[in-house]
Design a protein around this motif. Structure first.
Motif, PDB file in Angstrom:
ATOM      1  N   PHE A 141     -56.431  13.381 -29.496  1.00 36.79           N
ATOM      2  CA  PHE A 141     -55.395  13.677 -28.508  1.00 36.79           C
ATOM      3  C   PHE A 141     -55.350  12.686 -27.339  1.00 36.79           C
ATOM      4  O   PHE A 141     -54.533  12.837 -26.441  1.00 36.79           O
ATOM      5  CB  PHE A 141     -55.602  15.084 -27.934  1.00 36.79           C
ATOM      6  CG  PHE A 141     -55.617  16.159 -28.972  1.00 36.79           C
ATOM      7  CD1 PHE A 141     -54.571  16.290 -29.873  1.00 36.79           C
ATOM      8  CD2 PHE A 141     -56.679  17.047 -29.059  1.00 36.79           C
ATOM      9  CE1 PHE A 141     -54.576  17.286 -30.835  1.00 36.79           C
ATOM     10  CE2 PHE A 141     -56.691  18.051 -30.012  1.00 36.79           C
ATOM     11  CZ  PHE A 141     -55.637  18.174 -30.901  1.00 36.79           C
ATOM     12  N   TYR A 142     -56.204  11.697 -27.346  1.00 34.39           N
ATOM     13  CA  TYR A 142     -56.372  10.832 -26.178  1.00 34.39           C
ATOM     14  C   TYR A 142     -55.519   9.576 -26.312  1.00 34.39           C
ATOM     15  O   TYR A 142     -55.725   8.760 -27.205  1.00 34.39           O
ATOM     16  CB  TYR A 142     -57.841  10.463 -26.007  1.00 34.39           C
ATOM     17  CG  TYR A 142     -58.729  11.674 -25.786  1.00 34.39           C
ATOM     18  CD1 TYR A 142     -59.185  12.008 -24.517  1.00 34.39           C
ATOM     19  CD2 TYR A 142     -59.097  12.495 -26.849  1.00 34.39           C
ATOM     20  CE1 TYR A 142     -59.981  13.119 -24.310  1.00 34.39           C
ATOM     21  CE2 TYR A 142     -59.884  13.618 -26.657  1.00 34.39           C
ATOM     22  CZ  TYR A 142     -60.325  13.929 -25.386  1.00 34.39           C
ATOM     23  OH  TYR A 142     -61.108  15.034 -25.188  1.00 34.39           O
ATOM     24  N   GLN A 143     -54.563   9.414 -25.393  1.00 36.10           N
ATOM     25  CA  GLN A 143     -53.652   8.275 -25.439  1.00 36.10           C
ATOM     26  C   GLN A 143     -54.230   7.039 -24.762  1.00 36.10           C
ATOM     27  O   GLN A 143     -54.091   5.927 -25.255  1.00 36.10           O
ATOM     28  CB  GLN A 143     -52.323   8.652 -24.764  1.00 36.10           C
ATOM     29  CG  GLN A 143     -51.630   9.845 -25.387  1.00 36.10           C
ATOM     30  CD  GLN A 143     -51.336   9.643 -26.855  1.00 36.10           C
ATOM     31  OE1 GLN A 143     -50.772   8.616 -27.249  1.00 36.10           O
ATOM     32  NE2 GLN A 143     -51.715  10.617 -27.679  1.00 36.10           N
ATOM     33  N   ARG A 144     -54.909   7.248 -23.631  1.00 40.01           N
ATOM     34  CA  ARG A 144     -55.496   6.116 -22.891  1.00 40.01           C
ATOM     35  C   ARG A 144     -56.910   6.478 -22.431  1.00 40.01           C
ATOM     36  O   ARG A 144     -57.130   6.776 -21.251  1.00 40.01           O
ATOM     37  CB  ARG A 144     -54.631   5.740 -21.694  1.00 40.01           C
ATOM     38  CG  ARG A 144     -53.363   4.976 -22.025  1.00 40.01           C
ATOM     39  CD  ARG A 144     -52.818   4.273 -20.794  1.00 40.01           C
ATOM     40  NE  ARG A 144     -52.399   5.225 -19.774  1.00 40.01           N
ATOM     41  CZ  ARG A 144     -52.470   4.995 -18.461  1.00 40.01           C
ATOM     42  NH1 ARG A 144     -53.013   3.862 -18.011  1.00 40.01           N
ATOM     43  NH2 ARG A 144     -52.052   5.903 -17.592  1.00 40.01           N
ATOM     44  N   PRO A 145     -57.880   6.463 -23.334  1.00 42.88           N
ATOM     45  CA  PRO A 145     -59.264   6.780 -22.941  1.00 42.88           C
ATOM     46  C   PRO A 145     -59.761   5.785 -21.894  1.00 42.88           C
ATOM     47  O   PRO A 145     -59.667   4.575 -22.092  1.00 42.88           O
ATOM     48  CB  PRO A 145     -60.041   6.641 -24.251  1.00 42.88           C
ATOM     49  CG  PRO A 145     -59.012   6.734 -25.331  1.00 42.88           C
ATOM     50  CD  PRO A 145     -57.773   6.141 -24.761  1.00 42.88           C
ATOM     51  N   THR A 146     -60.277   6.313 -20.802  1.00 41.51           N
ATOM     52  CA  THR A 146     -60.698   5.482 -19.682  1.00 41.51           C
ATOM     53  C   THR A 146     -62.056   5.954 -19.179  1.00 41.51           C
ATOM     54  O   THR A 146     -62.271   7.164 -19.005  1.00 41.51           O
ATOM     55  CB  THR A 146     -59.678   5.582 -18.526  1.00 41.51           C
ATOM     56  OG1 THR A 146     -58.376   5.222 -19.018  1.00 41.51           O
ATOM     57  CG2 THR A 146     -60.058   4.661 -17.372  1.00 41.51           C
TER      58      THR A 146
ATOM     59  N   PRO B 115     -59.108  16.894 -20.879  1.00 45.84           N
ATOM     60  CA  PRO B 115     -58.911  15.470 -21.173  1.00 45.84           C
ATOM     61  C   PRO B 115     -60.195  14.621 -21.128  1.00 45.84           C
ATOM     62  O   PRO B 115     -60.111  13.400 -21.073  1.00 45.84           O
ATOM     63  CB  PRO B 115     -57.980  15.046 -20.047  1.00 45.84           C
ATOM     64  CG  PRO B 115     -58.478  15.847 -18.879  1.00 45.84           C
ATOM     65  CD  PRO B 115     -58.855  17.193 -19.455  1.00 45.84           C
ATOM     66  N   PHE B 116     -61.362  15.279 -21.155  1.00 43.94           N
ATOM     67  CA  PHE B 116     -62.617  14.534 -21.056  1.00 43.94           C
ATOM     68  C   PHE B 116     -63.268  14.366 -22.429  1.00 43.94           C
ATOM     69  O   PHE B 116     -63.026  15.142 -23.349  1.00 43.94           O
ATOM     70  CB  PHE B 116     -63.576  15.236 -20.097  1.00 43.94           C
ATOM     71  CG  PHE B 116     -63.061  15.329 -18.695  1.00 43.94           C
ATOM     72  CD1 PHE B 116     -63.176  14.253 -17.826  1.00 43.94           C
ATOM     73  CD2 PHE B 116     -62.433  16.486 -18.240  1.00 43.94           C
ATOM     74  CE1 PHE B 116     -62.681  14.324 -16.530  1.00 43.94           C
ATOM     75  CE2 PHE B 116     -61.939  16.566 -16.952  1.00 43.94           C
ATOM     76  CZ  PHE B 116     -62.058  15.489 -16.099  1.00 43.94           C
TER      77      PHE B 116
ATOM     78  N   ALA C  99     -56.238   8.897 -19.387  1.00 47.83           N
ATOM     79  CA  ALA C  99     -55.510   8.496 -18.185  1.00 47.83           C
ATOM     80  C   ALA C  99     -54.067   8.974 -18.197  1.00 47.83           C
ATOM     81  O   ALA C  99     -53.397   8.956 -17.160  1.00 47.83           O
ATOM     82  CB  ALA C  99     -55.557   6.976 -18.028  1.00 47.83           C
ATOM     83  N   ASP C 100     -53.566   9.420 -19.353  1.00 43.91           N
ATOM     84  CA  ASP C 100     -52.204   9.938 -19.429  1.00 43.91           C
ATOM     85  C   ASP C 100     -52.113  11.427 -19.102  1.00 43.91           C
ATOM     86  O   ASP C 100     -51.014  11.979 -19.034  1.00 43.91           O
ATOM     87  CB  ASP C 100     -51.618   9.696 -20.832  1.00 43.91           C
ATOM     88  CG  ASP C 100     -51.099   8.281 -21.008  1.00 43.91           C
ATOM     89  OD1 ASP C 100     -51.173   7.486 -20.049  1.00 43.91           O
ATOM     90  OD2 ASP C 100     -50.635   7.955 -22.116  1.00 43.91           O
TER      91      ASP C 100
END
Length: 237
Positions: free
Chosen positions: A6-11, A99-100, A112-113
């Motif tokens: 599900f992660y678009q921009r892992p940061t 989102p983690f 980050a999205d």
């Protein structure tokens, strides 16, 4: 296991770059709307088995891993309403951790999205204190993703042990919708109860002490939930 589904921009989370970030917990689970299953931790089999079927799949290297089936559709599921609110009795940890996520080198990362992680002008909880120390919010987040990783390792060990004992067997799910359209879900596996009962005594003892037997039977119990998903889809066998 598709870790970043599900992660678009892992940061990578950084106390300098992200010192002003505030976190609002996820309430809209719409980001899951296009999948019909997600990976599951073995320790979750008990809770999931009450409402959702636990099955197994294989990764690109042929290793088995458990999934929880959210729907009998080829794509999408009915566990959320139009606003993204989760309707099911149990939300898998794979979804709850968003989102983690913990990276392979043990860094805490975030998507980050995700709109609930930003400089929200007083809304949400800070992740870092003024001196750069972790807040209680971030400490709990780190504890969750760390525990998730530890249980992920135990789950892999369970699946490896089951694979070595050759107790998996293919499971093809076929249903026909009310409008006569056939649906077929391939690439699934279940534990063969006959093979489970034929395990050597020393294996049974070892599996009992590690919790593997309980997980295996929780999985088998969960298969009764397939009928509930069938009813939600308005299908017949």
């Amino acid at each position: 296991m598709p870790e970043l589904l599900f992660y678009q921009r892992p940061t990578v989370l950084n106390k300098e770059t992200h010192k002003a970030l505030r976190f609002l917990p996820v309430k809209d689970f719409g980001f899951t709307s296009k999948v019909n299953s997600v990976p599951l931790l073995a320790i979750e089999f008990f809770e999931s088995s009450r409402d959702l079927p636990v099955l197994f799949s294989q990764d690109s290297e042929g290793s088995f891993f458990p999934i929880v089936l959210l729907s009998l559709k080829n794509q999408g599921h009915e566990q959320i309403d139009e606003s993204g609110r989760w309707l099911g009795n149990y939300t898998p940890a794979f979804i709850r951790r968003y989102p983690f996520v913990l990276s392979g080198d043990k860094n805490v990362c975030f998507d980050a999205d995700y709109v609930g992680l930003a400089d929200l002008e007083g809304e949400g909880e800070l992740l870092f204190a003024d001196d750069g120390a972790y807040t209680d919010t971030l400490t709990k987040i780190i504890e969750f993703v760390t525990n998730f990783e530890a249980e992920h390792v135990r789950t892999r060990e369970f699946c490896q042990a089951a694979s070595e004992q050759d107790v998996f067997k293919p499971f093809v799910l076929q249903v026909v919708t009310a409008d006569k359209k056939p649906l077929r879900l391939d690439g699934l596996f279940i534990i063969d109860e006959k093979k489970l009962m034929a395990l050597a005594d020393e294996v049974v003892t070892a599996w009992f002490r590690k919790g593997y037997l309980a997980w295996a039977y929780a999985h088998l119990h969960s298969l009764g939930s397939l009928q509930r998903l069938s009813e939600k889809l308005d299908t017949r066998s």
